[in-house]
Design a protein around this motif. Structure first.
Motif, PDB file in Angstrom:
ATOM      1  N   PRO A   1       0.806  -1.225   0.000  1.00 21.96           N
ATOM      2  CA  PRO A   1       0.000   0.000   0.000  1.00 21.96           C
ATOM      3  C   PRO A   1       0.841   1.278   0.000  1.00 21.96           C
TER       4      PRO A   1
ATOM      5  N   THR B   1       0.738   5.752  -1.703  1.00 15.93           N
ATOM      6  CA  THR B   1       0.457   6.839  -0.760  1.00 15.93           C
ATOM      7  C   THR B   1       0.338   8.179  -1.478  1.00 15.93           C
TER       8      THR B   1
ATOM      9  N   ALA C   1      -5.963   0.761  -3.398  1.00 15.76           N
ATOM     10  CA  ALA C   1      -4.930   1.469  -2.639  1.00 15.76           C
ATOM     11  C   ALA C   1      -4.718   2.880  -3.167  1.00 15.76           C
ATOM     12  N   SER C   2      -5.050   3.089  -4.433  1.00 18.01           N
ATOM     13  CA  SER C   2      -4.931   4.420  -5.045  1.00 18.01           C
ATOM     14  C   SER C   2      -6.155   5.284  -4.775  1.00 18.01           C
ATOM     15  N   GLY C   3      -7.120   4.731  -4.049  1.00 18.08           N
ATOM     16  CA  GLY C   3      -8.306   5.504  -3.694  1.00 18.08           C
ATOM     17  C   GLY C   3      -9.285   5.662  -4.835  1.00 18.08           C
ATOM     18  N   LYS C   4      -9.422   4.628  -5.670  1.00 12.40           N
ATOM     19  CA  LYS C   4     -10.299   4.712  -6.828  1.00 12.40           C
ATOM     20  C   LYS C   4     -11.586   3.911  -6.603  1.00 12.40           C
TER      21      LYS C   4
ATOM     22  N   GLY D   1     -13.939   5.687  -3.325  1.00 11.83           N
ATOM     23  CA  GLY D   1     -12.477   5.704  -3.340  1.00 11.83           C
ATOM     24  C   GLY D   1     -11.886   5.752  -1.941  1.00 11.83           C
TER      25      GLY D   1
ATOM     26  N   ASN E   1     -12.312   2.359  -0.222  1.00 11.71           N
ATOM     27  CA  ASN E   1     -11.385   1.344  -0.742  1.00 11.71           C
ATOM     28  C   ASN E   1      -9.971   1.534  -0.205  1.00 11.71           C
ATOM     29  N   LYS E   2      -9.554   2.769  -0.107  1.00 12.38           N
ATOM     30  CA  LYS E   2      -8.198   3.053   0.376  1.00 12.38           C
ATOM     31  C   LYS E   2      -8.013   2.572   1.812  1.00 12.38           C
TER      32      LYS E   2
ATOM     33  N   LYS F   1      -6.098  -2.275   3.226  1.00 15.54           N
ATOM     34  CA  LYS F   1      -5.028  -2.625   4.163  1.00 15.54           C
ATOM     35  C   LYS F   1      -5.100  -4.091   4.583  1.00 15.54           C
TER      36      LYS F   1
END
Length: 366
Positions: free
Chosen positions: A163, A167, A280-283, A332, A335-336, A340
């Motif tokens: 992850p 960041t 992890a990219s917040g999508k 997003g 998901n981020k 984890k």
């Protein structure tokens, strides 16, 4: 000494997972060696990080010469455990063990294809010398159980990502110019090999049915034998102007930075770590429930989940996400946070516990 075997000449999800595992073993001070194809991306990556490799040309499942070489490496390096990471590696290592090596064997299974019912398949998958199967999703575990493999031999160990790589995504304005994407156009991204089970056919058909006034472009990132056919389909459905076939790309972080919506429309999928990268990219995600994809996602919290080949459902989902910026942002952010659970460090920890269960104190002192 752990001996890994991987027969791939490419760099895909399985090779990334093996590399993460090797890093984890290295970090914990365990000895290991990776048997891989000469001049493969995996060999180069391992060498870059000072992970010992044994390059062996492996031509197929019945390559006796390669099997003998694997056996020789195992004996010379005093391997205490064999761990295979591809289907052909599974076969070759069973041949290498034959009447010679009485050491444990683990088989990682990353695809949700049901094993065939022929004699060779039964020999391969129900072989008494296999201690455990490590499946990357519960879906794959269920498939192996349905194929007659004993439940006590199958353990689910989810694939993981790093992850921290996501960041802070790099700027990607230059890609808008490269791909001909307008300043106000939203970007839908699919990252997958152009092969049948990834089913970009359904993706393209769904794109042709999206009803929205919001301008958008679709990036299909990857290469494969179906590229020509998929481009022809996009042309026939008159959506060529909306779709960019980027080919193979190394700048995945930049592409994810450019992305507003991530999609994976596979018919079959072991787990699909490209989805984890996007999370992890917040999508926000829109995907089919093929294979283990649904095990990563939370419908209506971080994703819209559709049935396999559900063209209309996907089209409606794309329209909903394109038109609702707040929904995209909420999905997003969720998901981020939730991704984890799929950190590669967790994957390594569980794998190390399985190694320890087979090797005991000798593994701790390795």
């Amino acid at each position: 000494m752990i001996l890994h075997v991987n027969t791939s000449k490419e760099w895909r999800g399985g090779e990334q997972q093996l590399f993460y595992l090797a890093l984890g073993l290295q970090h914990n001070g365990h000895k290991q060696i990776v048997v891989c194809q000469p001049d493969s991306p995996l060999e180069n990556k391992c060498k870059e990080y000072q992970i010992e490799v044994a390059p062996i040309q492996m031509k197929g499942e019945w390559d006796w010469k390669a099997a003998k070489q694997i056996r020789h490496v195992a004996i010379e390096k005093q391997a205490s455990l064999l761990h295979t990471h591809t289907a052909h590696a599974h076969s070759l290592t069973l041949l290498a063990k034959r009447k010679h090596l009485s050491i444990p064997l683990l088989v990682s299974r990353r695809v949700d294809f049901r094993p065939k019912s022929g004699l060779f398949s039964k020999w391969k998958y129900q072989h008494k010398d296999i201690n455990y199967y490590l499946t990357v999703s519960q879906t794959i575990r269920d498939i192996l159980l349905q194929s007659g493999i004993s439940p006590e031999k199958v353990i689910t160990v989810y694939s993981g990502i790093d992850p921290k790589r996501f960041t802070k995504l790099p700027p990607a304005d230059h890609l808008r110019e490269e791909f001909g994407i307008g300043k106000n156009e939203l970007v839908i991204t699919n990252i997958a090999a152009l092969v049948d089970h990834k089913d970009q056919d359904t993706l393209i058909r769904s794109i042709s049915q999206i009803q929205t006034s919001i301008p958008f472009k679709v990036l299909i990132v990857g290469q494969g034998p179906l590229e020509k056919r998929l481009k022809a389909l996009a042309n026939d459905l008159q959506v060529s102007s909306k779709i960019v076939f980027t080919g193979f790309r190394k700048d995945i972080l930049e592409i994810l930075s450019l992305t507003d919506i991530f999609t994976l429309t596979s018919k079959e999928e072991g787990l699909g770590t490209s989805v984890l990268d996007a999370m992890a990219s917040g999508k926000p995600i829109i995907a089919t429930s093929g294979g283990g994809i649904a095990e990563m996602l939370s419908p209506d919290q971080g994703a819209i989940l559709c049935k396999v080949k559900d063209v209309q459902g996907l089209a409606k989902g794309f329209g909903r996400l394109l038109e609702d910026e707040g929904l995209r942002n909420r999905f997003g952010a969720f998901n981020k946070l939730m991704v984890k659970r799929f950190s590669y460090t967790e994957t390594v920890k569980k794998t190390l516990l399985i190694y320890y269960s087979l090797l005991g104190e000798s593994f701790l002192s390795d």
